[in-house]
Structures are given as C-alpha cells and as structure tokens.
Design an enzyme around this catalytic site. Structure first.
Site, PDB file in Angstrom:
ATOM      1  N   ASP A   1       0.811  -1.219   0.000  1.00 17.59           N
ATOM      2  CA  ASP A   1       0.000   0.000   0.000  1.00 17.59           C
ATOM      3  C   ASP A   1       0.842   1.265   0.000  1.00 17.59           C
ATOM      4  O   ASP A   1       2.055   1.230   0.157  1.00 17.59           O
ATOM      5  CB  ASP A   1      -0.947  -0.006   1.213  1.00 17.59           C
ATOM      6  CG  ASP A   1      -0.268  -0.484   2.500  1.00 17.59           C
ATOM      7  OD1 ASP A   1       0.969  -0.414   2.579  1.00 17.59           O
ATOM      8  OD2 ASP A   1      -0.969  -0.922   3.410  1.00 17.59           O
TER       9      ASP A   1
ATOM     10  N   ASN B   1      -7.277  -2.544  14.510  1.00 18.91           N
ATOM     11  CA  ASN B   1      -8.683  -2.779  14.169  1.00 18.91           C
ATOM     12  C   ASN B   1      -8.850  -3.972  13.223  1.00 18.91           C
ATOM     13  O   ASN B   1      -9.931  -4.214  12.706  1.00 18.91           O
ATOM     14  CB  ASN B   1      -9.295  -1.522  13.530  1.00 18.91           C
ATOM     15  CG  ASN B   1      -8.623  -1.147  12.209  1.00 18.91           C
ATOM     16  OD1 ASN B   1      -7.717  -1.846  11.749  1.00 18.91           O
ATOM     17  ND2 ASN B   1      -9.063  -0.057  11.610  1.00 18.91           N
TER      18      ASN B   1
ATOM     19  N   HIS C   1      -7.177  -4.423  10.335  1.00 15.74           N
ATOM     20  CA  HIS C   1      -6.933  -4.202   8.898  1.00 15.74           C
ATOM     21  C   HIS C   1      -5.680  -4.940   8.435  1.00 15.74           C
ATOM     22  O   HIS C   1      -4.759  -5.184   9.207  1.00 15.74           O
ATOM     23  CB  HIS C   1      -6.898  -2.709   8.533  1.00 15.74           C
ATOM     24  CG  HIS C   1      -5.693  -1.944   8.982  1.00 15.74           C
ATOM     25  ND1 HIS C   1      -5.739  -0.602   9.274  1.00 15.74           N
ATOM     26  CD2 HIS C   1      -4.401  -2.312   9.179  1.00 15.74           C
ATOM     27  CE1 HIS C   1      -4.532  -0.193   9.610  1.00 15.74           C
ATOM     28  NE2 HIS C   1      -3.704  -1.193   9.574  1.00 15.74           N
TER      29      HIS C   1
ATOM     30  N   GLU D   1      -9.825  -1.633   5.554  1.00 17.43           N
ATOM     31  CA  GLU D   1     -10.382  -1.304   6.860  1.00 17.43           C
ATOM     32  C   GLU D   1     -11.686  -2.070   7.106  1.00 17.43           C
ATOM     33  O   GLU D   1     -12.391  -2.421   6.149  1.00 17.43           O
ATOM     34  CB  GLU D   1     -10.673   0.206   6.914  1.00 17.43           C
ATOM     35  CG  GLU D   1      -9.444   1.090   6.684  1.00 17.43           C
ATOM     36  CD  GLU D   1      -8.552   1.209   7.913  1.00 17.43           C
ATOM     37  OE1 GLU D   1      -8.408   0.222   8.668  1.00 17.43           O
ATOM     38  OE2 GLU D   1      -7.987   2.284   8.118  1.00 17.43           O
TER      39      GLU D   1
HETATM   40  C1  F6R Z   1       1.516  -1.355   6.128  1.00 16.25           C
HETATM   41  C2  F6R Z   1       0.228  -1.994   6.283  1.00 16.25           C
HETATM   42  C3  F6R Z   1      -0.536  -1.973   7.558  1.00 16.25           C
HETATM   43  C4  F6R Z   1       0.316  -2.301   8.774  1.00 16.25           C
HETATM   44  C5  F6R Z   1      -0.515  -2.234  10.048  1.00 16.25           C
HETATM   45  C6  F6R Z   1       0.328  -2.470  11.287  1.00 16.25           C
HETATM   46  O1  F6R Z   1       2.012  -1.535   4.813  1.00 16.25           O
HETATM   47  O2  F6R Z   1      -0.231  -2.516   5.344  1.00 16.25           O
HETATM   48  O3  F6R Z   1      -1.597  -2.881   7.456  1.00 16.25           O
HETATM   49  O4  F6R Z   1       0.862  -3.588   8.620  1.00 16.25           O
HETATM   50  O5  F6R Z   1      -1.108  -0.974  10.157  1.00 16.25           O
HETATM   51  O6  F6R Z   1       1.230  -1.407  11.435  1.00 16.25           O
HETATM   52  P1  F6R Z   1       2.360  -1.467  12.551  1.00 16.25           P
HETATM   53  O7  F6R Z   1       3.320  -2.518  12.129  1.00 16.25           O
HETATM   54  O8  F6R Z   1       3.004  -0.097  12.496  1.00 16.25           O
HETATM   55  O9  F6R Z   1       1.690  -1.767  13.841  1.00 16.25           O
END
Ligand code: F6R
Length: 243
Positions: free
Chosen positions: A67, A136, A138, A143
């Site tokens: 992403d 959450n 995702h 989301e």
């Molecule tokens: C990032 C992504 C997100 C993260 C998620 C966890 O490319 O796709 O889904 O993996 O937000 O983020 P952290 O590792 O910062 O807790």
C-alpha cells in the site's frame, strides 16, 4: 492458520527473516509481498544482515508493497516509497525496476490500481506475502466494513488507523486520509504463502479475535482463515496480553 509464539520482538524478527531468506534461497526469481509500519522493520534488518554477510542475493527478486498513502509524493519523507528505501531497499540489491510500490502521486488513482494488479499477475503472483495487522484488524489498508473490495483500490482510512499512524507524522504534517491498497482478495488469491507478524500488547485483542473460528469483513484479517498457508508469528505480549 499456524501461530508461532516467540519470546520477544527480536526473536520474532529473526524467525521472520529466516523464513523470508529461505524463500529467496529456494527460488532466486521469487516474488515477495512487503509491508511497511513498525512491525516488519526488525525482519528487514535481518535480511540486510544476511545480504551484507554475502548469504542472500536479491538480484533477481521482485517485490510488491501492499500500500501507499494517497495523495502522496513519491519523495515525501512519509511516503512508503521512502520508508522502503530507508528500511530495506537501499541496503540490499533488489533492482529498482523490480521494486513495486503503489504510486500515490498519480492523478488517475483508478488506473494506477488496475496497473498494479496487472503487474502482480504478470509477475506470476506472490510467493511470500509479509503482513502486519492494524489494531482494528486491517491488513494493508483494508479497513473493517460491511463489505471489502477485492482488487487494488483507493480506501478511506478509519479514525482508528489515522490515530494509530499519526505517530509517524511530525507536528504540522498533514496525514493523508486515503490510501491505495491491495484488496483482500488480491492478497489471498495472489499469494502462495502468507506470513503475518504481530507484536506488542496493543495487538492482543485483535490477535485474540483472529483466533476465533469466524470470518467477518469487520475483521479483514479474519479472511486469511480462507487461505491454506498462513503463518502468524507473534511475541508473548501480543499472544498473552502482558507487556
Ligand atoms: C503497512 C500496512 C498496515 C500495517 C498495520 C500495522 O504496509 O499494510 O496494514 O501492517 O497498520 O502497522 P504497525 O506494524 O506499524 O503496527
């Protein structure tokens, strides 16, 4: 879904680095799916160590990141392009033309999403997809909601994600409200193996929910239960809920 519990983040990172390295060693032309965020940074450091020790060659490896914020200039310090350069690419030898990160600077985001899915297909899919998970539930920036989009698409970030990621933005820096993300179906359909990393006590509730034998779009990561080869590596804090 196979869950491996490590003592701590360091152990989790070493194990993830070993699994990723094994995929590269087994097939030098492999395709890796990559994530940003704080969770995979330790695994990236392990890959860098192995590369610098002469054990791991990325000259024929192709990568696809999950992403990117939208809108976002490619050279903006907050972009996932810069994140990946800083945390991995500048220290290993993946050729620039084999690196793919969605381009958040384009005017026609829809065309960019379609192009991205085409490139994944052309590459023959993803051998190993590395994922983190949002508090959450995702994955990528898919989301929770009543429905989820299948392919790469533009997604509005939820309040919970905006709050969780605000830590990466300095004072006065505006965090984008949207992102381009691979869709859940693109992740599940295109990846032969999925490796999800989960660490820290804040992820305890979502990791617990993920262990229920239920699939729901309200927890996008639960759709991974439909994939035959998912390994979750977590630390004790995320698994037992103790800091
Ligand atoms: C990032 C992504 C997100 C993260 C998620 C966890 O490319 O796709 O889904 O993996 O937000 O983020 P952290 O590792 O910062 O807790």
């Amino acid at each position: 879904m196979n869950i491996i519990v490590c003592d701590n983040y360091q152990e989790l990172s070493v194990m993830a680095g070993d699994i990723m390295a094994a995929v590269v060693k087994e097939n030098e032309n492999c395709v890796l799916g990559l994530a940003t965020g704080s969770t995979p940074v330790g695994a990236y450091q392990e890959l860098i160590k192995k590369h610098q020790a002469g054990e791991l060659d990325f000259a024929h490896v192709t990568t696809f990141n999950l992403d990117e914020y939208y809108p976002m200039a490619v050279d903006n310090a907050q972009s996932y392009h810069v994140f990946m350069q800083e945390n991995l690419f500048k220290s290993i030898n993946v050729p620039a033309d084999k690196i793919h990160v969605p381009d958040g600077s384009v005017e026609d985001a829809q065309a960019q999403c379609e192009w991205y899915d085409e490139q994944i297909e052309k590459a023959g899919g993803i051998d190993l997809m590395l994922l983190g998970i949002g508090e959450n539930g995702h994955i990528g920036f898919n989301e929770p909601g009543d429905s989820l989009e299948c392919g790469t698409h533009i997604h509005k970030l939820t309040e919970s994600t905006l709050q969780a990621n605000a830590r990466f933005f300095g004072e006065g820096e505006q965090m984008p409200t949207h992102a381009i993300t691979m869709g859940v179906a693109s992740i599940i359909r295109n990846s032969r193996k999925i490796l999800m990393l989960v660490n820290g006590v804040k992820k305890y509730p979502i990791l617990k929910a993920l262990q229920e034998d239920v699939v729901t779009t309200q927890i996008p990561a639960s759709l991974l239960r439909l994939h035959p080869d998912v390994t979750v590596i977590c630390d004790k804090a995320a698994f037992y809920g103790e800091a």
